[in-house]
Design a protein around this motif. Structure first.
Motif, PDB file in Angstrom:
ATOM      1  N   GLU A 191      42.843  51.445  40.624  1.00  0.00           N
ATOM      2  CA  GLU A 191      41.417  51.666  40.661  1.00  0.00           C
ATOM      3  C   GLU A 191      40.804  52.814  40.685  1.00  0.00           C
ATOM      4  OE1 GLU A 191      38.213  50.730  44.528  1.00  0.00           O
ATOM      5  OE2 GLU A 191      39.851  49.094  44.112  1.00  0.00           O
ATOM      6  N   ALA A 192      41.670  53.793  41.240  1.00  0.00           N
ATOM      7  CA  ALA A 192      41.068  55.213  41.576  1.00  0.00           C
ATOM      8  C   ALA A 192      41.581  55.938  40.336  1.00  0.00           C
ATOM      9  CB  ALA A 192      41.593  55.765  42.929  1.00  0.00           C
ATOM     10  N   ASP A 193      42.240  55.687  39.622  1.00  0.00           N
ATOM     11  CA  ASP A 193      42.751  56.657  38.412  1.00  0.00           C
ATOM     12  C   ASP A 193      41.988  57.343  37.781  1.00  0.00           C
ATOM     13  OD1 ASP A 193      45.474  56.050  38.611  1.00  0.00           O
ATOM     14  OD2 ASP A 193      45.386  54.633  36.936  1.00  0.00           O
ATOM     15  N   GLU A 194      40.537  56.947  37.706  1.00  0.00           N
ATOM     16  CA  GLU A 194      39.276  57.975  36.833  1.00  0.00           C
ATOM     17  C   GLU A 194      38.621  58.457  38.116  1.00  0.00           C
ATOM     18  OE1 GLU A 194      37.350  55.171  34.205  1.00  0.00           O
ATOM     19  OE2 GLU A 194      39.050  54.909  32.994  1.00  0.00           O
ATOM     20  N   SER A 195      39.025  58.418  39.241  1.00  0.00           N
ATOM     21  CA  SER A 195      38.100  59.128  40.353  1.00  0.00           C
ATOM     22  C   SER A 195      38.371  60.692  40.272  1.00  0.00           C
ATOM     23  CB  SER A 195      38.515  58.483  41.527  1.00  0.00           C
ATOM     24  OG  SER A 195      38.533  57.196  41.652  1.00  0.00           O
ATOM     25  N   ASP A 196      37.544  61.352  41.037  1.00  0.00           N
ATOM     26  CA  ASP A 196      37.933  62.756  41.385  1.00  0.00           C
ATOM     27  C   ASP A 196      38.490  62.515  42.556  1.00  0.00           C
ATOM     28  OD1 ASP A 196      36.103  63.436  39.217  1.00  0.00           O
ATOM     29  OD2 ASP A 196      34.442  63.763  40.484  1.00  0.00           O
ATOM     30  N   LEU A 197      39.005  63.870  43.339  1.00  0.00           N
ATOM     31  CA  LEU A 197      39.809  63.834  44.424  1.00  0.00           C
ATOM     32  C   LEU A 197      39.700  64.764  45.276  1.00  0.00           C
ATOM     33  CD1 LEU A 197      42.607  65.996  44.059  1.00  0.00           C
ATOM     34  CD2 LEU A 197      42.447  64.631  41.968  1.00  0.00           C
ATOM     35  N   ILE A 198      40.037  64.680  46.362  1.00  0.00           N
ATOM     36  CA  ILE A 198      39.916  65.698  47.673  1.00  0.00           C
ATOM     37  C   ILE A 198      41.472  65.968  47.714  1.00  0.00           C
ATOM     38  CG2 ILE A 198      39.972  66.364  50.000  1.00  0.00           C
ATOM     39  CD1 ILE A 198      37.273  66.077  48.775  1.00  0.00           C
ATOM     40  N   MET A 199      41.864  67.363  47.832  1.00  0.00           N
ATOM     41  CA  MET A 199      43.270  67.854  47.693  1.00  0.00           C
ATOM     42  C   MET A 199      43.509  68.648  49.251  1.00  0.00           C
ATOM     43  SD  MET A 199      45.601  70.228  45.686  1.00  0.00           S
ATOM     44  CE  MET A 199      46.252  69.063  44.625  1.00  0.00           C
ATOM     45  N   GLU A 200      44.299  68.200  49.957  1.00  0.00           N
ATOM     46  CA  GLU A 200      44.669  69.019  51.144  1.00  0.00           C
ATOM     47  C   GLU A 200      45.577  69.555  51.310  1.00  0.00           C
ATOM     48  OE1 GLU A 200      44.087  65.951  54.526  1.00  0.00           O
ATOM     49  OE2 GLU A 200      41.597  66.382  54.531  1.00  0.00           O
ATOM     50  N   LEU A 201      45.768  70.823  51.549  1.00  0.00           N
ATOM     51  CA  LEU A 201      47.221  71.572  51.517  1.00  0.00           C
ATOM     52  C   LEU A 201      47.278  72.014  53.159  1.00  0.00           C
ATOM     53  CD1 LEU A 201      45.415  72.563  48.672  1.00  0.00           C
ATOM     54  CD2 LEU A 201      47.694  73.146  48.360  1.00  0.00           C
ATOM     55  N   THR A 202      48.432  71.922  53.763  1.00  0.00           N
ATOM     56  CA  THR A 202      48.596  72.504  55.048  1.00  0.00           C
ATOM     57  C   THR A 202      50.285  72.914  55.089  1.00  0.00           C
ATOM     58  OG1 THR A 202      47.339  70.434  55.876  1.00  0.00           O
ATOM     59  CG2 THR A 202      48.823  71.701  57.431  1.00  0.00           C
ATOM     60  N   ALA A 203      50.049  74.217  55.815  1.00  0.00           N
ATOM     61  CA  ALA A 203      51.635  74.787  56.146  1.00  0.00           C
ATOM     62  C   ALA A 203      52.234  73.851  56.888  1.00  0.00           C
ATOM     63  CB  ALA A 203      51.116  76.226  56.696  1.00  0.00           C
ATOM     64  N   GLY A 204      53.669  74.002  56.709  1.00  0.00           N
ATOM     65  CA  GLY A 204      54.679  73.112  57.564  1.00  0.00           C
ATOM     66  C   GLY A 204      55.393  73.776  58.280  1.00  0.00           C
ATOM     67  N   VAL A 205      56.772  73.575  58.300  1.00  0.00           N
ATOM     68  CA  VAL A 205      57.767  74.185  58.869  1.00  0.00           C
ATOM     69  C   VAL A 205      58.081  75.827  58.360  1.00  0.00           C
ATOM     70  CG1 VAL A 205      60.284  74.138  59.719  1.00  0.00           C
ATOM     71  CG2 VAL A 205      58.842  72.125  59.646  1.00  0.00           C
ATOM     72  N   GLY A 206      58.241  76.518  59.127  1.00  0.00           N
ATOM     73  CA  GLY A 206      58.714  77.933  58.538  1.00  0.00           C
ATOM     74  C   GLY A 206      57.801  79.305  58.998  1.00  0.00           C
ATOM     75  N   GLY A 207      56.786  79.005  59.775  1.00  0.00           N
ATOM     76  CA  GLY A 207      55.800  80.142  60.507  1.00  0.00           C
ATOM     77  C   GLY A 207      55.281  80.819  59.287  1.00  0.00           C
ATOM     78  N   GLN A 208      54.988  82.186  59.264  1.00  0.00           N
ATOM     79  CA  GLN A 208      54.191  82.792  58.281  1.00  0.00           C
ATOM     80  C   GLN A 208      54.867  82.632  56.719  1.00  0.00           C
ATOM     81  OE1 GLN A 208      51.680  84.515  58.375  1.00  0.00           O
ATOM     82  NE2 GLN A 208      51.461  84.620  60.690  1.00  0.00           N
ATOM     83  N   GLU A 209      56.163  82.359  56.556  1.00  0.00           N
ATOM     84  CA  GLU A 209      56.432  82.246  55.140  1.00  0.00           C
ATOM     85  C   GLU A 209      56.230  80.988  54.576  1.00  0.00           C
ATOM     86  OE1 GLU A 209      58.830  82.525  51.535  1.00  0.00           O
ATOM     87  OE2 GLU A 209      58.258  83.800  53.116  1.00  0.00           O
ATOM     88  N   ALA A 210      55.631  79.838  55.540  1.00  0.00           N
ATOM     89  CA  ALA A 210      55.273  78.537  54.993  1.00  0.00           C
ATOM     90  C   ALA A 210      53.916  78.756  54.679  1.00  0.00           C
ATOM     91  CB  ALA A 210      55.423  77.491  56.138  1.00  0.00           C
ATOM     92  N   MET A 211      53.228  79.572  55.493  1.00  0.00           N
ATOM     93  CA  MET A 211      51.757  79.902  55.073  1.00  0.00           C
ATOM     94  C   MET A 211      51.487  80.689  53.684  1.00  0.00           C
ATOM     95  SD  MET A 211      50.441  80.496  59.155  1.00  0.00           S
ATOM     96  CE  MET A 211      51.028  79.537  60.325  1.00  0.00           C
ATOM     97  N   LEU A 212      52.426  81.599  53.711  1.00  0.00           N
ATOM     98  CA  LEU A 212      52.291  82.334  52.261  1.00  0.00           C
ATOM     99  C   LEU A 212      52.693  81.487  51.177  1.00  0.00           C
ATOM    100  CD1 LEU A 212      54.389  85.573  53.559  1.00  0.00           C
ATOM    101  CD2 LEU A 212      51.837  85.590  52.914  1.00  0.00           C
ATOM    102  N   PHE A 213      53.693  80.522  51.185  1.00  0.00           N
ATOM    103  CA  PHE A 213      53.907  79.683  50.226  1.00  0.00           C
ATOM    104  C   PHE A 213      52.689  78.548  49.906  1.00  0.00           C
ATOM    105  CE2 PHE A 213      56.066  75.626  48.974  1.00  0.00           C
ATOM    106  CZ  PHE A 213      56.414  75.896  47.735  1.00  0.00           C
ATOM    107  N   THR A 214      52.365  78.423  51.047  1.00  0.00           N
ATOM    108  CA  THR A 214      50.968  77.409  50.852  1.00  0.00           C
ATOM    109  C   THR A 214      49.936  78.014  50.192  1.00  0.00           C
ATOM    110  OG1 THR A 214      51.501  76.336  53.063  1.00  0.00           O
ATOM    111  CG2 THR A 214      49.410  75.921  52.163  1.00  0.00           C
ATOM    112  N   ALA A 215      49.639  79.434  50.350  1.00  0.00           N
ATOM    113  CA  ALA A 215      48.754  80.009  49.585  1.00  0.00           C
ATOM    114  C   ALA A 215      48.950  79.994  48.200  1.00  0.00           C
ATOM    115  CB  ALA A 215      48.666  81.322  49.938  1.00  0.00           C
ATOM    116  N   GLU A 216      50.276  80.273  47.966  1.00  0.00           N
ATOM    117  CA  GLU A 216      50.822  80.181  46.430  1.00  0.00           C
ATOM    118  C   GLU A 216      50.714  78.794  45.653  1.00  0.00           C
ATOM    119  OE1 GLU A 216      54.763  82.149  45.852  1.00  0.00           O
ATOM    120  OE2 GLU A 216      54.679  82.658  47.848  1.00  0.00           O
TER     121      GLU A 216
END
Length: 380
Positions: A123-148
């Protein structure tokens, strides 16, 4: 039970092997070729040629029959050409060899066209979307990777000529990213990105690591299809809208005006917030956009759970807790664990162009193979 692809994946997952080249695995997974060797599919296609039905719409039936007819013709030509390739005449064998390549390429394309015509859209294949990105385990390194990863998807949206709008973006002092929400719109955006949801794991030596030890960090991607007004109706009295002062980095308007907006959907308890803009009105619009996507995703999940025992359209669960992909920097390798496919060249992959497109196409094709097998087994 298999964590991915179920029955079909069990049969079609042996194709991808690493090659010496920078890019491993072909862009056409062998699952499609193995699928067309199945007697169940051959019988199903024969029945479709004789009976009504089988297509997504009646309008597509003539196209399917035309493609099937061409497939039969080329298969017969392939058998004749293979016989000629064994001829005693060397010149004839060479001509047959070049014709074999051309014939096989067209057969591959015809098989993919048939799958596209037979596999139903979600049903949703032709829809637009919201993408959420959240840093996980790993502190600052996880946050740097999330930015990448954020940058990778932004470049991929540009590569696909989709609209990319940032709804939320919370950074760290070192240039990392704690959390972000973006709206992505364009032709089949959700159909291409729906399998990107899950846990992305990175293995590398952080810049701050002095002893050269490899660290493992994670970040999470959530994909929420954007509903149309027809697909989802929200009653205004079901909403509680709160305003507050924005917090964190953001300029002079932070902590000086009540520009941040928080919306609660009372019946479900679903919450969305936005403080990205200086304007309270704009923040309310974006918070409402996020809320609608969350409620629509919840609605689709509920519908899918009702038929989950009979159908496994999705690769894995697309859930927040499922580890879907590893980015191994020391080995310059990206591995998608759902289809056991690996590619080399992480820098190229993070550029968000051909290599990411190749991985996404492979996921789509394997998912289509699974869906088609379920259609066939349900029509026996």
């Amino acid at each position: 039970a298999l964590p991915i692809f179920g029955w079909a994946m069990c049969r079609y997952s042996s194709a991808c092997t690493l090659a010496p080249a920078r890019r491993a695995c072909s862009s056409r997974p062998a699952g499609v070729q193995q699928l067309f060797k199945q007697e169940a599919l051959r019988s199903y296609l024969t029945r479709l040629e004789q009976d009504e039905g089988g297509c997504k719409t009646d309008q597509q039936r003539p196209q399917l029959l035309s493609v099937l007819q061409r497939l039969r013709q080329r298969e017969e030509e392939l058998r004749e050409t293979e016989a000629l390739s064994q001829d005693d005449n060397e010149e004839l064998r060479e001509l047959a060899g070049s014709e074999l390549v051309s014939c096989q390429e067209e057969l591959n394309e015809l098989k993919h066209q048939i799958i596209t015509l037979l596999v139903p859209y979600e049903e949703a294949d032709e829809s637009d979307l919201i993408m959420e990105l959240t840093a996980g385990v790993g502190g600052q390194e996880a946050m740097l990777f999330t930015a990448e990863v954020f940058d990778m998807y932004q470049r991929y949206a540009a590569y696909k000529r989709w609209k990319f709008e940032t709804l939320e973006y919370f950074t760290t002092d070192l240039g990392g990213l704690r959390h972000a929400s973006v709206s992505i719109g364009g032709y089949e955006a959700y159909r291409f990105l729906k399998f990107e949801g899950g846990v992305h794991r990175v293995q590398r030596v952080p810049k701050t690591e002095k002893q050269g030890r490899i660290h493992t960090s994670t970040m999470t991607v959530a994909i929420l299809p954007q509903p149309s007004e027809i697909n989802l109706k929200i009653i205004p009295k079901d909403l509680r809208i709160e305003t507050k002062r924005a917090s964190g980095a953001g300029g002079q308007h932070v902590n000086t005006t009540d520009s941040a907006v928080r919306i609660v959907h009372i019946p479900t308890g679903v919450v969305s917030e936005c403080q990205q803009e200086r304007s309270q009105i704009k923040n309310k619009e974006k918070a409402m956009q996020i809320l609608r996507a969350k409620l629509y995703s919840r609605k689709l999940d509920d519908e899918m759970s009702k038929r989950s025992n009979a159908r496994k359209i999705q690769i894995g669960t697309k859930g927040r807790s499922e580890k879907i992909r590893t980015y191994n920097f020391p080995q310059d390798r990206i591995t998608d664990h759902r289809i056991s496919k690996s590619l080399h060249d992480i820098e190229g992959f993070l550029s968000g162009e051909q290599l990411l497109e190749e991985m996404i196409q492979s996921l789509k094709e394997y998912a289509d193979c699974e869906s088609l097998m379920e259609i066939i087994t349900g029509n026996r």
